[in-house]
Design an enzyme around this catalytic site. Structure first.
Site, PDB file in Angstrom:
ATOM      1  N   GLU A 103      91.304 -60.907 -80.617  1.00 24.18           N
ATOM      2  CA  GLU A 103      90.889 -60.523 -79.261  1.00 24.18           C
ATOM      3  C   GLU A 103      89.433 -60.912 -79.028  1.00 24.18           C
ATOM      4  OE1 GLU A 103      91.414 -60.040 -76.351  1.00 24.18           O
ATOM      5  OE2 GLU A 103      91.805 -57.964 -75.801  1.00 24.18           O
ATOM      6  N   ASP A 104      89.079 -61.128 -77.772  1.00 25.03           N
ATOM      7  CA  ASP A 104      87.693 -61.494 -77.454  1.00 25.03           C
ATOM      8  C   ASP A 104      86.764 -60.283 -77.455  1.00 25.03           C
ATOM      9  OD1 ASP A 104      88.929 -60.442 -75.172  1.00 25.03           O
ATOM     10  OD2 ASP A 104      88.166 -61.973 -73.805  1.00 25.03           O
ATOM     11  N   ASP A 107      86.719 -53.200 -74.635  1.00 19.47           N
ATOM     12  CA  ASP A 107      85.861 -52.480 -73.696  1.00 19.47           C
ATOM     13  C   ASP A 107      86.376 -51.032 -73.648  1.00 19.47           C
ATOM     14  OD1 ASP A 107      84.040 -51.983 -71.683  1.00 19.47           O
ATOM     15  OD2 ASP A 107      85.135 -53.032 -70.133  1.00 19.47           O
ATOM     16  N   THR A 108      87.186 -50.684 -72.668  1.00 13.38           N
ATOM     17  CA  THR A 108      87.763 -49.336 -72.648  1.00 13.38           C
ATOM     18  C   THR A 108      88.768 -49.150 -73.780  1.00 13.38           C
ATOM     19  OG1 THR A 108      89.576 -49.989 -71.209  1.00 13.38           O
ATOM     20  CG2 THR A 108      87.570 -49.193 -70.125  1.00 13.38           C
ATOM     21  N   TYR A 110      91.984 -49.916 -73.307  1.00 13.33           N
ATOM     22  CA  TYR A 110      93.318 -49.747 -72.699  1.00 13.33           C
ATOM     23  C   TYR A 110      94.241 -50.922 -73.024  1.00 13.33           C
ATOM     24  CZ  TYR A 110      91.722 -45.859 -69.707  1.00 13.33           C
ATOM     25  OH  TYR A 110      91.249 -44.674 -69.226  1.00 13.33           O
ATOM     26  N   LEU A 112      94.217 -53.121 -75.582  1.00 10.41           N
ATOM     27  CA  LEU A 112      94.686 -53.153 -76.971  1.00 10.41           C
ATOM     28  C   LEU A 112      95.559 -51.966 -77.313  1.00 10.41           C
ATOM     29  CD1 LEU A 112      91.739 -54.669 -78.918  1.00 10.41           C
ATOM     30  CD2 LEU A 112      94.122 -55.394 -78.981  1.00 10.41           C
ATOM     31  N   LYS A 135      82.469 -53.335 -77.443  1.00  7.57           N
ATOM     32  CA  LYS A 135      81.588 -52.626 -76.506  1.00  7.57           C
ATOM     33  C   LYS A 135      81.952 -51.150 -76.605  1.00  7.57           C
ATOM     34  CE  LYS A 135      81.390 -55.037 -72.370  1.00  7.57           C
ATOM     35  NZ  LYS A 135      81.763 -55.140 -70.929  1.00  7.57           N
ATOM     36  N   ARG A 169      84.395 -70.080 -69.201  1.00  7.84           N
ATOM     37  CA  ARG A 169      84.870 -69.750 -70.555  1.00  7.84           C
ATOM     38  C   ARG A 169      84.392 -70.765 -71.580  1.00  7.84           C
ATOM     39  NH1 ARG A 169      89.126 -65.912 -70.092  1.00  7.84           N
ATOM     40  NH2 ARG A 169      90.202 -65.960 -68.090  1.00  7.84           N
TER      41      ARG A 169
HETATM   42  P1  IMP Z   1      89.702 -53.151 -72.065  1.00  4.75           P
HETATM   43  O1  IMP Z   1      91.153 -52.991 -71.764  1.00  4.75           O
HETATM   44  O2  IMP Z   1      88.827 -52.333 -71.150  1.00  4.75           O
HETATM   45  O3  IMP Z   1      89.350 -52.924 -73.510  1.00  4.75           O
HETATM   46  O4  IMP Z   1      89.304 -54.613 -71.666  1.00  4.75           O
HETATM   47  C1  IMP Z   1      89.803 -55.647 -72.351  1.00  4.75           C
HETATM   48  C2  IMP Z   1      89.730 -56.959 -71.608  1.00  4.75           C
HETATM   49  O5  IMP Z   1      88.857 -56.962 -70.464  1.00  4.75           O
HETATM   50  C3  IMP Z   1      89.128 -57.938 -72.574  1.00  4.75           C
HETATM   51  O6  IMP Z   1      90.118 -58.467 -73.407  1.00  4.75           O
HETATM   52  C4  IMP Z   1      88.514 -58.949 -71.666  1.00  4.75           C
HETATM   53  O7  IMP Z   1      89.465 -59.917 -71.317  1.00  4.75           O
HETATM   54  C5  IMP Z   1      88.085 -58.142 -70.451  1.00  4.75           C
HETATM   55  N1  IMP Z   1      86.657 -57.775 -70.557  1.00  4.75           N
HETATM   56  C6  IMP Z   1      86.118 -56.584 -70.916  1.00  4.75           C
HETATM   57  N2  IMP Z   1      84.777 -56.618 -70.906  1.00  4.75           N
HETATM   58  C7  IMP Z   1      84.455 -57.891 -70.543  1.00  4.75           C
HETATM   59  C8  IMP Z   1      83.191 -58.575 -70.366  1.00  4.75           C
HETATM   60  O8  IMP Z   1      82.082 -58.029 -70.542  1.00  4.75           O
HETATM   61  N3  IMP Z   1      83.291 -59.875 -69.983  1.00  4.75           N
HETATM   62  C9  IMP Z   1      84.470 -60.531 -69.788  1.00  4.75           C
HETATM   63  N4  IMP Z   1      85.660 -59.931 -69.953  1.00  4.75           N
HETATM   64  C10 IMP Z   1      85.651 -58.633 -70.323  1.00  4.75           C
HETATM   65 MG    MG Z   2      90.836 -60.277 -73.797  1.00  3.23          MG
END
Ligand code: IMP
Ligand code: MG
Length: 185
Positions: A103-104, A107-108, A110, A112, A135, A169
């Protein structure tokens, strides 16, 4: 490239720093999976592709590759939501495989959380995760951090696979976005 550079507030991780860390992660993964056959790298599209392509060149144990695409429909394009959906599922049979999700950024959590629960429900041998960026400040879901490239503060970042409204990207570095400049454009 020139266009993307307008939105760089600060380069957070330069190319050399990223490449050095990716090589370390690859070496660690190669050592951990040395006795394992049936390793399958599962890359989450689209953000994970640059990380995957560099990382796999440092994984010196036999492995297969597959892709999964998810989307989360949030209140805005730069925020995540709980409503995660599968846009493209895996194409190969994963039964009895050792999965390593690539994974890149988390963040939250959700996205994963949803992907991990879905994959764990299938008959796999094991599941771990490698993420380039973590993060932690915005974490809601509890995600196992098996391999982490870099822990970063709560910035919106782009480059090295991560997008700025679907663009930029291709940058070889990770930058903090100048969101005010983006909103003006
Ligand atoms: P999560 O579900 O909030 O953990 O977000 C996951 C997805 O949101 C990541 O896989 C990214 O594709 C996108 N994302 C979250 N933060 C960033 C950021 O700072 N820049 C670009 N994409 C982000
Ligand atoms: Mg991603």
């Amino acid at each position: 490239m020139i266009d993307c550079e307008r939105y760089v507030k600060k380069v957070l991780l330069d190319e050399e720093t990223i490449q050095r860390r990716v090589a370390e992660l690859g070496a660690q993964i190669s050592a951990d999976y040395v006795d394992v056959d049936q390793l399958l790298l599962v890359c989450i599209l689209k953000g994970g592709i640059l990380f995957l392509s560099d990382l796999m060149r440092h994984i010196h144990v036999p492995h297969e590759l597959d892709f999964i695409a998810v989307s989360s429909y949030g209140v805005g394009v730069r925020s995540s939501s709980h409503d995660v959906r599968i846009e493209k599922d895996l194409s190969i049979d994963i039964s009895n495989k050792h999965l390593l999700i690539v994974e890149d950024i988390i963040d939250t959590g959700y996205t994963l959380d949803f992907v991990i629960s879905m994959l764990r429900a299938r008959s796999i041998q094991s599941l771990r995760l490698v993420t380039l960026l973590n993060k932690q400040a915005r974490r809601v879901a509890d995600i196992p951090l098996d391999y982490v490239g870099f822990h970063i503060d709560d910035h919106f970042v782009f480059g090295y696979g991560l997008d700025l409204d679907e663009r930029c990207r291709q940058l070889p570095y990770v930058a903090v976005a100048d969101l005010a400049a983006l909103d003006r454009s």
